[in-house]
Enzyme design. Structure first.
Site, mmCIF file in Angstrom:
data_model
loop_
_atom_site.group_PDB
_atom_site.id
_atom_site.type_symbol
_atom_site.label_atom_id
_atom_site.label_comp_id
_atom_site.label_asym_id
_atom_site.label_seq_id
_atom_site.Cartn_x
_atom_site.Cartn_y
_atom_site.Cartn_z
ATOM 1 C CB SER A 45 -4.443 -1.936 2.394
ATOM 2 O OG SER A 45 -3.915 -3.120 2.948
ATOM 3 C CE1 TYR A 71 -1.504 1.272 5.780
ATOM 4 C CE2 TYR A 71 -2.407 -0.946 5.805
ATOM 5 C CZ TYR A 71 -1.758 0.076 5.140
ATOM 6 O OH TYR A 71 -1.376 -0.101 3.821
HETATM 7 P P1 NAI Z 1 6.293 4.011 0.209
HETATM 8 O O1 NAI Z 1 6.685 4.419 1.588
HETATM 9 O O2 NAI Z 1 7.347 3.420 -0.660
HETATM 10 O O3 NAI Z 1 5.624 5.235 -0.547
HETATM 11 C C1 NAI Z 1 4.706 6.076 0.103
HETATM 12 C C2 NAI Z 1 5.086 7.537 -0.164
HETATM 13 O O4 NAI Z 1 4.127 8.363 0.509
HETATM 14 C C3 NAI Z 1 6.457 7.919 0.378
HETATM 15 O O5 NAI Z 1 7.253 8.501 -0.645
HETATM 16 C C4 NAI Z 1 6.164 8.918 1.479
HETATM 17 O O6 NAI Z 1 7.149 9.947 1.605
HETATM 18 C C5 NAI Z 1 4.821 9.483 1.043
HETATM 19 N N1 NAI Z 1 4.068 10.069 2.154
HETATM 20 C C6 NAI Z 1 3.946 9.599 3.416
HETATM 21 N N2 NAI Z 1 3.211 10.440 4.146
HETATM 22 C C7 NAI Z 1 2.834 11.450 3.333
HETATM 23 C C8 NAI Z 1 2.066 12.628 3.517
HETATM 24 N N3 NAI Z 1 1.525 12.931 4.709
HETATM 25 N N4 NAI Z 1 1.879 13.463 2.461
HETATM 26 C C9 NAI Z 1 2.445 13.174 1.256
HETATM 27 N N5 NAI Z 1 3.213 12.093 1.029
HETATM 28 C C10 NAI Z 1 3.391 11.229 2.061
HETATM 29 O O7 NAI Z 1 5.077 2.999 0.423
HETATM 30 P P2 NAI Z 1 4.124 2.199 -0.602
HETATM 31 O O8 NAI Z 1 4.077 0.822 -0.095
HETATM 32 O O9 NAI Z 1 4.483 2.460 -1.988
HETATM 33 O O10 NAI Z 1 2.723 2.868 -0.250
HETATM 34 C C11 NAI Z 1 1.818 3.318 -1.250
HETATM 35 C C12 NAI Z 1 0.406 2.960 -0.815
HETATM 36 O O11 NAI Z 1 0.245 1.548 -0.833
HETATM 37 C C13 NAI Z 1 0.050 3.405 0.599
HETATM 38 O O12 NAI Z 1 -1.259 3.961 0.599
HETATM 39 C C14 NAI Z 1 0.062 2.112 1.378
HETATM 40 O O13 NAI Z 1 -0.770 2.151 2.518
HETATM 41 C C15 NAI Z 1 -0.434 1.147 0.337
HETATM 42 N N6 NAI Z 1 -0.178 -0.257 0.606
HETATM 43 C C16 NAI Z 1 1.112 -0.701 0.706
HETATM 44 C C17 NAI Z 1 1.364 -2.032 0.912
HETATM 45 C C18 NAI Z 1 2.749 -2.565 0.974
HETATM 46 O O14 NAI Z 1 2.926 -3.772 1.124
HETATM 47 N N7 NAI Z 1 3.786 -1.737 0.839
HETATM 48 C C19 NAI Z 1 0.259 -3.005 1.059
HETATM 49 C C20 NAI Z 1 -1.060 -2.419 0.949
HETATM 50 C C21 NAI Z 1 -1.237 -1.091 0.730
#
Ligand code: NAI
Length: 305
Positions: free
Chosen positions: A144, A157
């Site tokens: 991030s 985070y």
């Molecule tokens: P999202 O919530 O849509 O997808 C994340 C997925 O990870 C979900 O399907 C969830 O069930 C799964 N997950 C959560 N904990 C888990 C675990 N312990 N084991 C296996 N799966 C698990 O969120 P998003 O935004 O697509 O996140 C993807 C990455 O992007 C993350 O690493 C997040 O920190 C990063 N990120 C997101 C930003 C945003 O604006 N949404 C900004 C910067 C980074």
């Protein structure tokens, strides 16, 4: 890596948001997809959508903080596809926000455990298998922009994401000799479901110092609804894989803040004249040590003498 036809891609967090976008884009490019996610119903929905457009996709329920389960998932990939992945996506992540001084062990253990520990588990479990399999491979890890700054309201985070960037720099240095590329994606805002991350917070890390309710979740949604489309973010990652680039930060609006942060760090370093003799002898000591010890510290326990 330029040709994705038939390549095996293992994607944590692949059932939603950025991970699902990667599954779609790399699946369309010809990859055989294995999504791993903690939510079975989200995996099922994602698989239906991927298969509906003709992508070869499998799913596995996995909590990336569970090392035994993660190793079993790696075994399952090899059993299904006959080899470890060519492409590993460390994408799963969670967030929860509140004042750093109110952060509990539960907040740190969950946020650092998933966002950093989950990536560590992926690397320790998959990297030796990928090296042993040989051939071209690439690792894409989602950190991030928060990893470039401390944040009073997102401290665990951001600390975890900073560690992820740093760790990928180390692997990038080390894995090049094995033909394995490393890319770290630093998004600023993705159109995803991360506002609901607390729904998957386990009870054993349940104690939080933060306010989490419908209103806080809705306010986070109001940001992410304007985030980058996951497919567009995946396109940036794919280009970086094709060009074997380390950093992906496709958000022009963050340049000034990141530059200010690094400028402040560099400004804290005094000019050479302030301690030229000390600098010279420290550098010389380091160079001598490196010349004599590089071999020792680049060998593992199992390396024959
Ligand atoms: P999202 O919530 O849509 O997808 C994340 C997925 O990870 C979900 O399907 C969830 O069930 C799964 N997950 C959560 N904990 C888990 C675990 N312990 N084991 C296996 N799966 C698990 O969120 P998003 O935004 O697509 O996140 C993807 C990455 O992007 C993350 O690493 C997040 O920190 C990063 N990120 C997101 C930003 C945003 O604006 N949404 C900004 C910067 C980074």
């Amino acid at each position: 890596m330029k040709d994705f036809t038939g390549k095996i891609a293992f994607i944590t967090g692949g059932a939603s948001g950025a991970g699902f976008g990667q599954a779609q884009l790399f699946g369309r490019a010809g990859c055989r997809i294995m999504i791993a996610d903690i939510r079975q119903e989200a995996i099922d929905r994602a698989l239906d959508a991927l298969r509906a457009e003709g992508i070869e996709a499998e799913g596995i329920r996995l909590d990336i903080t569970d090392r035994a389960a993660y190793a079993a998932a790696a075994d399952a990939v090899e059993a299904r596809f006959g080899r470890p992945p060519h492409l590993l996506f460390n994408t799963a992540g969670v967030n929860s926000f509140g004042p750093v001084e109110l952060s509990t062990f539960g907040d740190f253990d969950w946020l650092v455990g998933v966002n950093f520990g989950g990536v560590v588990n992926g690397m320790v479990i998959f990297v030796p298998r990928m090296i042993a399999a040989g051939g071209e491979a690439h690792i894409v890890t989602v950190s991030s922009v928060g990893g470039f700054h401390g944040s009073a309201a997102a401290a665990p985070y951001c600390a975890a994401k900073a560690a992820v960037i740093n760790l990928m720099e180390s692997y990038h240095q080390s894995l090049a000799k094995h033909g394995i590329g490393v890319t770290v994606v630093c998004p600023a805002n993705i159109k995803s479901n991360i506002a609901e991350a607390t729904a998957v917070r386990p009870a054993h890390h349940g104690e939080t110092g933060y306010l989490v309710n419908e209103e806080t979740v809705a306010s986070l949604h109001s940001i992410h609804i304007h985030g980058m489309d996951p497919l567009d973010l995946a396109r940036h990652a794919k280009q970086a894989v094709e060009e074997n680039r380390l950093y992906v930060i496709p958000y022009p609006e963050v340049a000034e803040g990141v530059r200010k942060g690094f400028d402040a760090i560099v400004a804290a370093i005094p000019p050479m004249e302030s301690d030229a003799e000390g600098a010279r002898s420290r550098q010389e000591a380091l160079a001598n040590w490196a010349a004599s010890r590089t071999k020792m510290f680049s060998q593992g326990r199992e390396t024959p003498a």
